[in-house]
Scaffold this motif. Structure first.
Motif, PDB file in Angstrom:
ATOM      1  N   VAL A  14       3.950  -3.753  -7.937  1.00  0.00           N
ATOM      2  CA  VAL A  14       2.997  -2.722  -7.527  1.00  0.00           C
ATOM      3  C   VAL A  14       3.527  -1.335  -7.875  1.00  0.00           C
ATOM      4  N   THR A  38       0.830  -1.209   0.000  1.00  0.00           N
ATOM      5  CA  THR A  38       0.000   0.000   0.000  1.00  0.00           C
ATOM      6  C   THR A  38       0.865   1.260   0.000  1.00  0.00           C
ATOM      7  N   SER A  42       5.450   9.537  -9.495  1.00  0.00           N
ATOM      8  CA  SER A  42       5.532   9.300 -10.944  1.00  0.00           C
ATOM      9  C   SER A  42       4.701  10.260 -11.780  1.00  0.00           C
ATOM     10  N   LEU A  95       2.569   1.578  -3.381  1.00  0.00           N
ATOM     11  CA  LEU A  95       1.623   2.010  -4.406  1.00  0.00           C
ATOM     12  C   LEU A  95       1.395   3.520  -4.342  1.00  0.00           C
ATOM     13  N   GLY A  96       1.055   4.024  -3.157  1.00  0.00           N
ATOM     14  CA  GLY A  96       0.751   5.445  -3.032  1.00  0.00           C
ATOM     15  C   GLY A  96       1.945   6.339  -3.265  1.00  0.00           C
ATOM     16  N   GLY A 117       0.657   6.591 -13.099  1.00  0.00           N
ATOM     17  CA  GLY A 117       1.033   7.958 -12.780  1.00  0.00           C
ATOM     18  C   GLY A 117       1.749   8.678 -13.903  1.00  0.00           C
ATOM     19  N   THR A 172       4.752   5.699  -4.972  1.00  0.00           N
ATOM     20  CA  THR A 172       5.205   5.671  -6.362  1.00  0.00           C
ATOM     21  C   THR A 172       4.242   6.408  -7.268  1.00  0.00           C
ATOM     22  N   LEU A 173       2.939   6.259  -7.012  1.00  0.00           N
ATOM     23  CA  LEU A 173       1.946   6.986  -7.810  1.00  0.00           C
ATOM     24  C   LEU A 173       2.175   8.488  -7.693  1.00  0.00           C
ATOM     25  N   ALA A 199       1.815   1.435 -10.392  1.00  0.00           N
ATOM     26  CA  ALA A 199       1.598   2.822  -9.978  1.00  0.00           C
ATOM     27  C   ALA A 199       2.332   3.784 -10.894  1.00  0.00           C
TER      28      ALA A 199
END
Length: 418
Positions: A147, A14, A24, A17-18, A155, A20-21, A151
Motif C-alpha cells: 500500500v 488506511t 511522497s 496510504l494517506g 505521490g 505515504t501519499l 501511494a
C-alpha cells in the motif's frame, strides 16, 4: 483472519496510504528543490543530514510520548508537526534563505517523522496480538509495504509532473494539505488497542527510563544489537541513494528541467515496494531463516549500486535502479518481522524507535560525505562508493544469525486473503 484483526489491518493500511501519499509528493523532486533554492550538492545533502540528525535527536523523546501517552497521540502530533515544518520549507524556498535556516527547519522535519517511526508499527503489532491474529507478521507488514508503494508511486510521480507544469513548491503545499486530512482520519479511526500507556509526570525521568529500556531490550540483546548495528550502513546508504538518483538520472537523460524524470526514480522505487511487499511472504517460505534473506539482499544491493555507479546509459541505470529497489524492498518486511519477534510489547515502540535512530545516525554521516563525493567525483562514483558502504552491513547481519534467535526461524499459520 478474524473480523477484529481485519479491522485493525484496514485502519493500518488506511493510515499508511494517506501518510505515504502525503510524504511522497516531494520525494521525487526534493534534491532539485534544494538545488533550485541555491544550495550546493554538499549543502543540499547536509540539509538532509540535519533532517536525519533531527530524527536521531528526537527518537527517544517521541518514544516517551508513544509509550507514555499512546501511539495515537504520537501519530496525531506527527501530522501537525510535519505539516508545519513542510510549510516552513516552502517559505525558505520562496525567500532563498541561507543554509542555517534550512538546517533548522530540516531538524524540525526530522522531529515530525519521529512521531511516526516505531509508533504505528508498534500500534499494529500490539493490536493484532490483542485480537488473536494467528498469521505471520510478514503478511500484514508486506501488505502495508504494498500500500505504501502504491501511494509512493502515485505521490512521487504526481509530484514530479505537477512540479514540471507549475513549480517546485506546489508539491510541498500538497503535502501539507493531505497531512492535515490524515489528522482528521486518525483522530476518528485510530485507538490504542492491546496497549495501556504508562504516563509519567517527570518527562526527563521517563526519557531516561525509555533510553535504558531501549539499550536493555535492544543493544544488550545480541541478535537485536547486530541488526541495529547494521542499520547505519543500510539506512544511511538508502537515504542518500534515493535522493541522489534524482540529479543522477537527469544528468543521464540530458535535460536538467525534466522533473517528471526525477519523479520516475521515486516511482520505480515505489513500484518495487509493491512487488517487494507481495514477494516477502513467499520469499520467507522459501528459506528457513529470516537472516538468510537479510544477508543475501544486503550483499546484492551493495553490488548493484557499485554497478550503477559505472553505467552511463539511461535505460541501463533504470534497470539497475529497479533491481536495487526490488531487492531492498523484499527484505524490509522480513527485517521488521524478525525484529518485532525479538522484543516485548511494553518496549516495542521504544526499541523500534531506537532502531530507527540507529539507521538515521548513518544518514548523518553518509549523506554529507557522499554529497561531497558527488561534488568532487560526480554522482556515478558517489553511488559506487555507497554500494561499498552497504556491504559493511553484511558482517553484522551474519553475527545476528550466529546468535540463533528463535525469531530467525519463527513461522505462523498460513494467512487468509484480505
Amino acid at each position: 483472519m478474524n473480523a477484529a484483526a481485519r479491522k485493525i489491518q484496514r485502519i493500518y493500511l488506511t493510515l499508511t496510504l494517506g501518510n505515504t501519499l502525503a510524504a511522497s509528493f516531494i520525494w521525487g523532486i526534493n534534491t532539485l528543490f534544494l538545488l533550485d533554492a541555491g544550495l550546493s550538492n554538499l549543502e543540499a545533502f547536509a540539509a538532509n543530514a540535519f533532517f536525519t540528525a533531527g530524527m536521531v535527536l528526537f527518537e527517544v523523546p517521541t518514544g516517551v510520548i508513544a509509550d507514555g501517552w499512546g501511539r495515537r497521540t504520537s501519530f496525531l502530533l506527527g501530522t501537525v508537526t510535519l505539516a508545519a515544518s513542510t510549510y516552513l520549507y516552502y517559505l525558505l524556498w520562496q525567500l532563498s534563505a541561507p543554509f542555517w535556516a534550512w538546517a533548522v527547519v530540516s531538524v524540525l522535519l526530522g522531529l515530525g517523522f519521529t512521531f511516526f517511526s516505531g509508533a504505528v508499527e508498534a500500534w499494529l503489532v500490539d493490536a493484532l496480538h490483542f485480537t488473536a491474529y494467528e498469521g505471520d507478521l510478514e503478511t500484514v507488514l508486506g501488505r502495508g509495504q504494498m500500500v505504501a508503494g502504491i501511494a509512493m508511486l502515485v505521490g512521487s510521480a504526481a509530484g514530479g509532473v505537477i512540479a514540471q507544469v507549475t513549480d517546485l513548491g506546489v508539491p510541498f503545499l500538497l503535502r501539507v494539505g493531505v497531512l492535515m486530512a490524515m489528522f482528521g482520519v486518525a483522530f476518528l479511526l485510530m485507538r490504542d488497542v492491546g496497549f495501556t500507556p504508562e504516563r509519567s509526570s517527570h518527562p526527563l525521568e521517563a526519557t531516561r527510563a525509555v533510553l535504558t529500556a531501549s539499550i536493555d531490550s535492544g543493544l544488550k540483546n545480541p541478535p537485536v544489537r547486530y541488526i541495529m548495528l547494521a542499520a547505519p550502513f543500510s539506512a544511511g546508504v538508502g537515504i542518500y541513494v534515493f535522493y541522489a538518483l534524482q540529479p543522477f538520472l537527469l544528468e543521464l537523460f540530458g535535460d536538467p528541467r525534466a522533473y517528471s524524470v526525477a519523479g520516475l526514480a521515486a516511482a520505480i522505487v515505489a513500484g518495487a515496494q509493491v512487488v517487494g511487499g507481495w514477494l516477502a511472504p513467499t520469499l520467507r517460505r522459501l528459506v528457513r531463516k529470516r537472516t538468510t534473506v537479510l544477508v543475501a539482499t544486503s550483499g546484492m544491493g551493495g553490488l548493484i549500486l557499485v554497478g550503477l555507479g559505472f553505467t552511463r546509459l539511461f535505460w541501463v541505470a533504470l534497470l539497475l535502479l529497479t533491481l536495487w529497489a526490488l531487492v531492498m524492498a523484499a527484505a524490509t518486511p522480513v527485517r521488521q518481522a524478525y525484529l518485532n519477534d525479538m522484543i516485548s510489547s511494553k518496549q516495542r515502540a521504544t526499541v523500534l524507535s531506537f532502531d530507527s535512530l540507529m539507521g538515521s545516525s548513518g544518514g548523518i554521516v553518509v549523506q554529507p560525505l557522499m554529497g561531497r563525493a558527488a561534488d568532487v567525483y560526480g554522482y556515478p562514483l558517489s553511488l559506487a562508493f555507497s554500494g561499498v558502504i552497504e556491504l559493511f552491513a553484511v558482517p553484522f547481519l551474519l553475527a545476528s544469525r550466529r546468535r540463533r534467535s528463535p525469531a530467525d526461524t519463527a513461522t505462523a499459520a498460513t494467512e487468509t486473503p484480505l
